[in-house]
Motif scaffolding. Structure first.
Motif, short mmCIF file in Angstrom:
data_model
loop_
_atom_site.label_atom_id
_atom_site.label_comp_id
_atom_site.label_asym_id
_atom_site.label_seq_id
_atom_site.Cartn_x
_atom_site.Cartn_y
_atom_site.Cartn_z
N LEU A 8 31.00 -12.61 19.60
CA LEU A 8 30.41 -12.85 18.44
C LEU A 8 29.95 -11.33 17.56
CD1 LEU A 8 29.36 -14.84 16.39
CD2 LEU A 8 27.42 -15.31 17.69
N TYR A 24 30.89 -17.12 5.83
CA TYR A 24 29.24 -17.31 5.66
C TYR A 24 28.76 -16.07 6.16
CZ TYR A 24 24.53 -18.99 6.78
OH TYR A 24 23.41 -19.23 6.82
N LYS A 35 17.63 -12.42 2.17
CA LYS A 35 18.28 -13.49 2.37
C LYS A 35 18.42 -14.10 3.93
CE LYS A 35 20.99 -17.22 1.63
NZ LYS A 35 20.35 -18.43 1.27
N LYS A 39 16.46 -16.69 6.17
CA LYS A 39 17.32 -17.69 7.27
C LYS A 39 16.63 -17.75 8.58
CE LYS A 39 20.17 -20.21 6.55
NZ LYS A 39 19.88 -21.35 5.91
N PHE A 72 21.74 -17.17 16.32
CA PHE A 72 22.92 -16.85 15.36
C PHE A 72 22.39 -15.91 14.50
CE2 PHE A 72 25.17 -17.89 11.64
CZ PHE A 72 26.29 -16.71 11.77
#
Ligand SMILES: N=c1c2ncn([C@@H]3O[C@H](COP(=O)(O)OP(=O)(O)OP(=O)(O)O)[C@@H](O)[C@H]3O)c2ncn1[C@@H]1O[C@H](COP(=O)(O)O)[C@@H](O)[C@H]1O
Length: 109
Positions: A8, A24, A35, A39, A72
């Motif tokens: 990842l 994304y 931003k 999240k 994530f």
């Protein structure tokens, strides 16, 4: 299992220069740190809510799902700033075996 973190991390690194409309993660990098932090904050709140629901008898899978979202987005934050899970794992390794109470005392708190 840390293989998936390594894989990842490579994808997240590639996304720093990818086209934002096809990815994304690239869209988050393009939108910028504020931003990404929004999240991380949202996913933190959702994880807290899922943990309380889990304690009250809710599905454990919901907590796992929300924690994965939080991890994530935290990984995207690290990547945006030139860091990765490796840096966090090294810090956890450094702390391993050191009592949290002893560590706090060593900081004079
Ligand atoms: N692990 C993930 C992952 N987990 C969660 N998400 C996305 O994170 C978002 C979660 O935000 P929300 O639940 O708040 O959904 P939302 O309302 O659509 O989000 P906003 O519009 O509010 O930003 C969703 O769009 C999920 O699809 C992820 N997107 C990508 N990955 C990994 O990142 C890789 C690269 O992704 P792309 O850059 O999209 O190719 C993928 O192959 C995966 O391995």
């Amino acid at each position: 299992m840390s293989d998936v973190l390594d894989q990842l991390a490579k994808v997240l690194e590639q996304r720093r220069t990818a086209e934002a409309d096809a990815s994304y993660v690239a869209s988050l990098h393009k939108a910028g740190l504020d931003k990404i932090l929004k999240k991380v904050g949202e996913e933190s709140a959702e994880t807290i809510i899922a943990a309380k629901a889990c304690e009250a008898g809710g599905a454990k899978s919901d907590l796992v799902y929300e924690t994965a979202d939080l991890w994530f987005h935290s990984l995207v934050m690290l990547s945006h700033l030139g860091l990765s899970h490796d840096d966090v794992l090294q810090e956890l390794e450094r702390r391993f075996g050191l009592s949290g109470l002893e560590e706090k005392a060593s900081r004079g708190q």
